[in-house]
Design an enzyme around this catalytic site. Structure first.
Site, PDB file in Angstrom:
ATOM      1  N   ASP A   1      -6.915   4.396  -4.752  1.00  9.70           N
ATOM      2  CA  ASP A   1      -7.603   4.283  -3.458  1.00  9.70           C
ATOM      3  C   ASP A   1      -8.216   5.667  -3.228  1.00  9.70           C
ATOM      4  O   ASP A   1      -8.395   6.426  -4.200  1.00  9.70           O
ATOM      5  CB  ASP A   1      -6.615   3.879  -2.352  1.00  9.70           C
ATOM      6  CG  ASP A   1      -7.302   3.512  -1.032  1.00  9.70           C
ATOM      7  OD1 ASP A   1      -7.860   2.413  -0.935  1.00  9.70           O
ATOM      8  OD2 ASP A   1      -7.306   4.339  -0.090  1.00  9.70           O
TER       9      ASP A   1
ATOM     10  N   LYS B   1       0.870  -1.188   0.000  1.00  8.45           N
ATOM     11  CA  LYS B   1       0.000   0.000   0.000  1.00  8.45           C
ATOM     12  C   LYS B   1       0.896   1.222   0.000  1.00  8.45           C
ATOM     13  O   LYS B   1       2.030   1.168   0.483  1.00  8.45           O
ATOM     14  CB  LYS B   1      -0.880   0.006   1.247  1.00  8.45           C
ATOM     15  CG  LYS B   1      -2.102   0.896   1.146  1.00  8.45           C
ATOM     16  CD  LYS B   1      -3.266   0.223   0.434  1.00  8.45           C
ATOM     17  CE  LYS B   1      -4.394   1.186   0.171  1.00  8.45           C
ATOM     18  NZ  LYS B   1      -5.573   0.512  -0.393  1.00  8.45           N
TER      19      LYS B   1
HETATM   20  P1  NDP Z   1     -12.847   7.930  -3.205  1.00  7.64           P
HETATM   21  O1  NDP Z   1     -11.781   8.928  -2.975  1.00  7.64           O
HETATM   22  O2  NDP Z   1     -13.362   7.717  -4.586  1.00  7.64           O
HETATM   23  O3  NDP Z   1     -14.101   8.246  -2.267  1.00  7.64           O
HETATM   24  C1  NDP Z   1     -13.966   8.320  -0.891  1.00  7.64           C
HETATM   25  C2  NDP Z   1     -15.292   8.767  -0.293  1.00  7.64           C
HETATM   26  O4  NDP Z   1     -15.215   8.674   1.130  1.00  7.64           O
HETATM   27  C3  NDP Z   1     -15.619  10.221  -0.610  1.00  7.64           C
HETATM   28  O5  NDP Z   1     -17.007  10.376  -0.620  1.00  7.64           O
HETATM   29  C4  NDP Z   1     -14.983  10.959   0.600  1.00  7.64           C
HETATM   30  O6  NDP Z   1     -15.570  12.211   0.873  1.00  7.64           O
HETATM   31  C5  NDP Z   1     -15.307   9.984   1.706  1.00  7.64           C
HETATM   32  N1  NDP Z   1     -14.289  10.114   2.772  1.00  7.64           N
HETATM   33  C6  NDP Z   1     -12.953   9.965   2.641  1.00  7.64           C
HETATM   34  N2  NDP Z   1     -12.347  10.195   3.818  1.00  7.64           N
HETATM   35  C7  NDP Z   1     -13.341  10.489   4.689  1.00  7.64           C
HETATM   36  C8  NDP Z   1     -13.356  10.819   6.064  1.00  7.64           C
HETATM   37  N3  NDP Z   1     -12.221  10.866   6.779  1.00  7.64           N
HETATM   38  N4  NDP Z   1     -14.570  11.043   6.650  1.00  7.64           N
HETATM   39  C9  NDP Z   1     -15.719  10.977   5.929  1.00  7.64           C
HETATM   40  N5  NDP Z   1     -15.762  10.684   4.615  1.00  7.64           N
HETATM   41  C10 NDP Z   1     -14.587  10.439   4.008  1.00  7.64           C
HETATM   42  O7  NDP Z   1     -12.280   6.558  -2.595  1.00  7.64           O
HETATM   43  P2  NDP Z   1     -12.769   5.063  -2.851  1.00  7.64           P
HETATM   44  O8  NDP Z   1     -14.239   5.041  -3.080  1.00  7.64           O
HETATM   45  O9  NDP Z   1     -11.862   4.461  -3.845  1.00  7.64           O
HETATM   46  O10 NDP Z   1     -12.423   4.376  -1.446  1.00  7.64           O
HETATM   47  C11 NDP Z   1     -13.366   4.317  -0.381  1.00  7.64           C
HETATM   48  C12 NDP Z   1     -12.955   3.220   0.591  1.00  7.64           C
HETATM   49  O11 NDP Z   1     -12.904   1.965  -0.107  1.00  7.64           O
HETATM   50  C13 NDP Z   1     -11.567   3.391   1.230  1.00  7.64           C
HETATM   51  O12 NDP Z   1     -11.589   2.851   2.541  1.00  7.64           O
HETATM   52  C14 NDP Z   1     -10.688   2.500   0.347  1.00  7.64           C
HETATM   53  O13 NDP Z   1      -9.516   2.079   1.046  1.00  7.64           O
HETATM   54  C15 NDP Z   1     -11.635   1.358   0.092  1.00  7.64           C
HETATM   55  N6  NDP Z   1     -11.303   0.531  -1.056  1.00  7.64           N
HETATM   56  C16 NDP Z   1     -11.206   1.075  -2.302  1.00  7.64           C
HETATM   57  C17 NDP Z   1     -10.914   0.278  -3.381  1.00  7.64           C
HETATM   58  C18 NDP Z   1     -10.928   0.795  -4.778  1.00  7.64           C
HETATM   59  O14 NDP Z   1     -10.835  -0.025  -5.695  1.00  7.64           O
HETATM   60  N7  NDP Z   1     -11.062   2.092  -5.009  1.00  7.64           N
HETATM   61  C19 NDP Z   1     -10.591  -1.148  -3.203  1.00  7.64           C
HETATM   62  C20 NDP Z   1     -10.819  -1.640  -1.873  1.00  7.64           C
HETATM   63  C21 NDP Z   1     -11.122  -0.804  -0.850  1.00  7.64           C
HETATM   64  P3  NDP Z   1     -14.770  13.548   0.458  1.00  7.64           P
HETATM   65  O15 NDP Z   1     -14.934  13.646  -1.016  1.00  7.64           O
HETATM   66  O16 NDP Z   1     -15.440  14.620   1.223  1.00  7.64           O
HETATM   67  O17 NDP Z   1     -13.343  13.338   0.885  1.00  7.64           O
END
Ligand code: NDP
Length: 446
Positions: free
Chosen positions: A167, A127
């Site tokens: 991510d 990571k």
């Molecule tokens: P994105 O950046 O596309 O979206 C993240 C979302 O979560 C946004 O809506 C963001 O809001 C919100 N968010 C992020 N940090 C916080 C916080 N501290 N408090 C509240 N809301 C928050 O990321 P992904 O959708 O790719 O990832 C989301 C989760 O899924 C993560 O935990 C990631 O590790 C996990 N994941 C992702 C994978 C992938 O293929 N993308 C694979 C496996 C797991 P804002 O825009 O306001 O920051």
């Protein structure tokens, strides 16, 4: 045998990694759930596998200097944690978010080892990322940062060594800028990153894979209990990549999506978020890069500022935003309101107290390392297609993804079922552990 109890082991882990609370939390969850298994299979403890598997093979930290649009020099910190390569090249995403630190990346890298093992594909665990915040930056600034980040990272990665992906904060735009810089520096066109666009080596279904996979996993858990998603009320946190495609699949399977959130607040749409409203969210988040509040302004529904969706009555909860977003109080509220199933799209969104409550209340609880493994699984399929110089159809990749999610579910049931209740945390951890630990033992003390 160096450690007789879990506490002895954890004390040592904390003294080796002071202050890294997220990393301690992730290790505790795994070790706690496999401890009985280890005591029945003491050869793992005799070879000190726990200490070896919790020590990354390599940690890289580096300066990332870049210029903003005013011409000022900005400095961020870059990381890559190459955690474990026992079963394949390091594989795991890059996170760009101001909260990123070594503890968070070690927790994510550690989880990734077991997740990747569960996918049945030959992928090690890694990571990386940076405390860079893409929010509010121009495309030009994001490109400057990505190029500087990749200038250093390119020395350490490669299609047979370490293959990063996206991510939080790293989507198609960032992968594109980093791929371009890698190609320019190394003068080679290889599958060194996944999550690429279709025109230059990407795979169909990769953007959808984590969200779809999380819903396929929920559907498997429900099916195992003679139930289905059809007609269920579903709340989703986040509104990024994972949340959007989880919503798309829930709608397709007949469920009703009631919420989205971002780091500023939550929207609640009791009428349900249909395809048209989802298209609005995708445009808002991916193109306009706006805030989820704008949904409530457009569709005239509730917006809860600085709040998460867990108080909304539902049958199913899909946490798809970030770590530690469901605590004990949230879990109590979900259970009280009749939630029967939680499938984690995000990594470690539920804290240890919340997980204990879900398990003791016999909630169908799919931990992230199983439920969100679809993303890395299709990244693995993207690597296969790159190596073979061919592209599979949407249907081929989706079918493979569904089979992988079924297989992961099957492994959890095999190792986690006792008296007809499946503890998916235990099942995922034991199944993921065995393959990696046995491979490490086969390869000697390295
Ligand atoms: P994105 O950046 O596309 O979206 C993240 C979302 O979560 C946004 O809506 C963001 O809001 C919100 N968010 C992020 N940090 C916080 C916080 N501290 N408090 C509240 N809301 C928050 O990321 P992904 O959708 O790719 O990832 C989301 C989760 O899924 C993560 O935990 C990631 O590790 C996990 N994941 C992702 C994978 C992938 O293929 N993308 C694979 C496996 C797991 P804002 O825009 O306001 O920051």
């Amino acid at each position: 045998m160096k450690y007789q109890t879990i506490d002895q082991f954890l004390e040592n882990l904390k003294s080796r990694n002071p202050g890294e609370i997220e990393f301690h939390q992730a290790v505790y969850e795994v070790v706690d759930s496999i401890w009985d298994f280890l005591k029945d299979n003491t050869h793992y403890l005799h070879s000190n596998i726990l200490e070896r598997i919790t020590e990354p093979e390599r940690v890289l930290m580096f300066r990332v200097p870049w210029r903003n649009d005013n011409g000022d020099v900005e400095i961020n910190r870059g990381y890559r944690v190459e955690f474990n390569s026992a079963i394949g090249p390091y594989k795991g995403g890059l996170r760009f978010h101001p909260s990123v630190n070594l503890s968070i990346l070690k927790f994510l890298g550690f989880e990734q080892i077991f997740k990747n093992s569960l996918t049945t594909l030959p992928l090690g665990g890694g990571k990386g990322g940076s405390n860079f915040d893409p929010k509010g930056k121009s495309d030009n600034e994001v490109m400057s940062f990505c190029q500087s980040f990749m200038t250093e990272l390119s020395r350490h990665i490669g299609s047979d060594t370490d293959v990063p992906a996206g991510d939080i904060g790293v989507g198609g735009r960032e992968i594109g800028y980093m791929f371009g810089q890698y190609k320019r520096i190394r003068n080679e066109f290889t599958g060194v990153l996944t999550g690429k666009a279709l025109n230059w080596g990407g795979s169909l279904i990769r953007p959808e894979a984590t969200g779809y996979g999380c819903v396929y996993f929920a559907e498997e858990m429900l099916k195992n209990n003679n139930d289905s998603l059809d007609g269920k009320k579903v709340i989703i946190s986040g509104s990024g990549n994972v949340a959007q495609y989880a919503a798309e699949k829930v709608i397709e399977l007949g469920g009703k999506v009631l919420s989205f959130s971002d780091s500023s607040g939550t929207i609640y749409d009791p009428e349900g978020i249909n395809k048209e409203k989802l298209a609005f969210v995708m445009n808002l988040k991916n193109i306009q890069r706006g805030r989820i509040k704008e949904y409530s302004d457009k569709y005239n529904c509730e917006y809860y500022e600085n709040s998460r969706p867990w108080h909304i009555k539902c049958d199913i909860a899909l946490p798809c935003a970030t770590q530690n977003e469901i605590n004990e109080k949230d879990a109590k509220t979900l259970i009280k309101n009749g939630c029967i199933c939680v499938s984690e799209g995000a990594n470690m969104p539920s804290d240890a107290d919340a997980i204990n409550l879900f398990l003791s209340n016999k909630i169908l609880f799919g931990p992230g390392k199983a439920a969100n493994a679809g993303g890395v699984a299709v990244s693995g399929l993207e690597m296969s297609q790159n190596k073979m110089f061919l592209n599979w159809s949407r249907n081929e990749v989706d079918t493979k993804l569904q089979n992988i999610m079924k297989n992961i579910h099957g492994q959890c049931v095999e190792y986690g079922t006792n008296k007809k209740f499946t503890n998916y945390v235990k099942g995922a951890n034991i199944a993921g552990f065995i393959k990696v630990a046995d491979s490490m033992l086969d390869q000697g003390v390295v």
